[in-house]
Scaffold this active site. Structure first.
Site, short mmCIF file in Angstrom:
data_model
loop_
_atom_site.label_atom_id
_atom_site.label_comp_id
_atom_site.label_asym_id
_atom_site.label_seq_id
_atom_site.Cartn_x
_atom_site.Cartn_y
_atom_site.Cartn_z
N PHE A 152 47.21 -1.99 13.20
CA PHE A 152 47.19 -0.91 13.55
C PHE A 152 47.86 0.28 12.30
CE2 PHE A 152 52.50 0.61 13.69
CZ PHE A 152 51.95 1.54 14.41
N ARG A 163 54.89 -4.87 20.76
CA ARG A 163 55.98 -5.02 20.12
C ARG A 163 57.08 -3.26 21.04
NH1 ARG A 163 55.87 -5.34 14.70
NH2 ARG A 163 58.16 -4.88 14.92
N TYR A 182 58.31 -15.88 9.42
CA TYR A 182 58.04 -14.47 9.20
C TYR A 182 58.47 -13.99 7.40
CZ TYR A 182 56.33 -9.45 9.39
OH TYR A 182 56.05 -8.08 9.01
N1 UDP Z 1 62.81 -5.49 23.08
C1 UDP Z 1 63.12 -5.54 24.34
N2 UDP Z 1 62.12 -5.76 25.33
C2 UDP Z 1 61.35 -6.10 25.27
C3 UDP Z 1 60.33 -5.84 23.71
C4 UDP Z 1 60.95 -5.72 22.43
O1 UDP Z 1 64.00 -5.24 24.46
O2 UDP Z 1 60.37 -5.79 25.82
C5 UDP Z 1 63.59 -6.11 21.69
C6 UDP Z 1 63.62 -6.86 20.37
O3 UDP Z 1 64.36 -7.74 21.15
C7 UDP Z 1 63.99 -6.06 19.45
C8 UDP Z 1 63.84 -4.86 19.45
O4 UDP Z 1 63.67 -5.17 20.67
O5 UDP Z 1 65.58 -5.90 19.60
C9 UDP Z 1 62.42 -4.64 18.85
O6 UDP Z 1 61.35 -5.26 18.94
P1 UDP Z 1 59.67 -5.74 18.41
O7 UDP Z 1 59.77 -6.48 18.90
O8 UDP Z 1 59.83 -4.40 18.22
O9 UDP Z 1 60.22 -5.79 16.65
P2 UDP Z 1 61.60 -6.68 15.70
O10 UDP Z 1 62.34 -5.07 15.56
O11 UDP Z 1 62.51 -7.26 16.37
O12 UDP Z 1 61.13 -6.92 14.80
#
Ligand code: UDP
Length: 330
Positions: free
Chosen positions: A32, A209, A166
């Site tokens: 990306f 994401r 990670y």
């Molecule tokens: N999240 C959510 N629903 C989804 C995917 C992610 O509520 O379908 C939430 C996740 O639990 C986190 C935030 O969105 O609190 C951001 O998630 P992401 O996977 O983008 O990356 P992170 O910031 O956690 O690394």
């Protein structure tokens, strides 16, 4: 996308002129962020070698550059040694899976990309006397209890939790960079990237994401999957702003040895984000609540005063505007 690339180049100002004569190696260049970086570099006339094992990157991300004389793609896993007999002036190490779903499925590959992989990438930089930029992450702060988070904050990371592969790998990666700076005098820069979104970010399966997932769910009038109650926050930076920040950090003369947060300061709850995406897509999707993943950080918001002072950088694209540009691409 062309307009977005032109916008980045405009915003780079005089830095853009110092790019053209450089030989740049981008690991994770088909990902990306990597592919956006390659595009700006190629457009500015740099000689770009893009390395990617296509584990989470896509050939389609770089297809528009394949016929350019100053772009070369090599399918390679950076955890394996590789040698170059062409000059390299700058190494940008972006290779790593980055989605929390991938943390569950591929923890070993993530650890390797940021330990063995960075060791190989630093070795290349040392051999060629090249400058080195590492894309670290806000995740090195873990579930931060200093908000907004400055670069001085040392982190609150669970070393044996589901995100450890990670968080700890990126912390180890930073340690490698500092070791090569101190022991070999390498010109290094560390970017701590906060949540970024935009065209080319993947929505499907383990790559998904939150923003691309919500956009795809909303466009299909399918339930929007909120994890927890959606009270957790993130601060979302549009990709053009992020790429501008990374390139300014990599190419500014005054940024040698620095560690800099790059991200948006506009903090939003995940529930408000879901509602906003629903509105912008005129969707009839309902909210569907799912259990919150273990160790999901409660708040994430950067202090970016260092980036402002050192690089003259700050995000410019409002969330609604960036979301609309992303939605159009879907
Ligand atoms: N999240 C959510 N629903 C989804 C995917 C992610 O509520 O379908 C939430 C996740 O639990 C986190 C935030 O969105 O609190 C951001 O998630 P992401 O996977 O983008 O990356 P992170 O910031 O956690 O690394």
């Amino acid at each position: 996308m062309k307009k977005d690339i032109e916008e980045i180049i405009r915003n780079l100002g005089k830095i853009s002129k110092s790019i053209g004569d450089k030989n740049v190696l981008v690991t994770g260049g088909a990902g990306f962020l990597g592919s956006w970086i390659c595009e700006v570099l190629v457009e500015q006339g740099a000689k770009v070698t893009c390395l990617d094992n296509l584990a989470s990157g896509l050939e389609s991300n770089i297809s528009s550059m394949r016929d350019k004389g100053n772009f070369k793609f090599i399918e390679h896993d950076i955890t394996q040694p590789i040698f170059f007999d062409v000059p390299i002036d700058v190494v940008m190490h972006l290779a790593s899976r980055a989605s929390p779903f991938e943390f569950e499925k591929y923890p070993i590959q993530i650890l390797k990309a940021n330990t063995l992989g960075i060791w190989v990438a630093l070795g290349i930089a040392k051999e060629h006397g090249a400058r080195f930029l590492y894309t670290s992450t806000s995740e090195i702060y873990g579930d931060a209890n200093e908000i907004p988070t400055t670069e001085e904050y040392r982190g609150n990371v669970n070393p044996i939790g589901p995100r450890s592969c990670y968080d700890e790998a990126k912390r180890c990666g930073e340690s490698y960079v500092i070791a090569y700076k101190n022991q070999h005098g390498l010109d290094t820069r560390i970017a701590r990237i906060f949540n970024t979104y935009g065209p080319r970010m993947r929505a499907e399966g383990v790559y998904g994401r939150v923003i691309p997932r919500f956009v795809e769910q909303a466009l299909g009038n399918n339930p929007i999957t909120i994890f927890g109650e959606g009270t957790q926050t993130r601060s979302f930076c549009y990709v053009t702003d992020q790429v501008e920040g990374l390139l300014k950090l990599a190419f500014s003369e005054g940024a040698k040895g620095e560690v800099v947060n790059i991200g948006s300061t506009k903090e939003i709850t995940i529930l408000s984000l879901a509602k906003l995406i629903n509105e912008l897509t005129n969707s009839s999707s309902k909210m569907e609540f799912h259990p919150l993943p273990k160790d999901d950080p409660q708040r994430r918001n950067p202090d970016i005063s260092k980036a402002k002072k050192l690089l003259g950088w700050g995000p410019k694209v409002e969330l609604e505007v960036g979301l609309m540009r992303t939605i159009e691409r879907f």
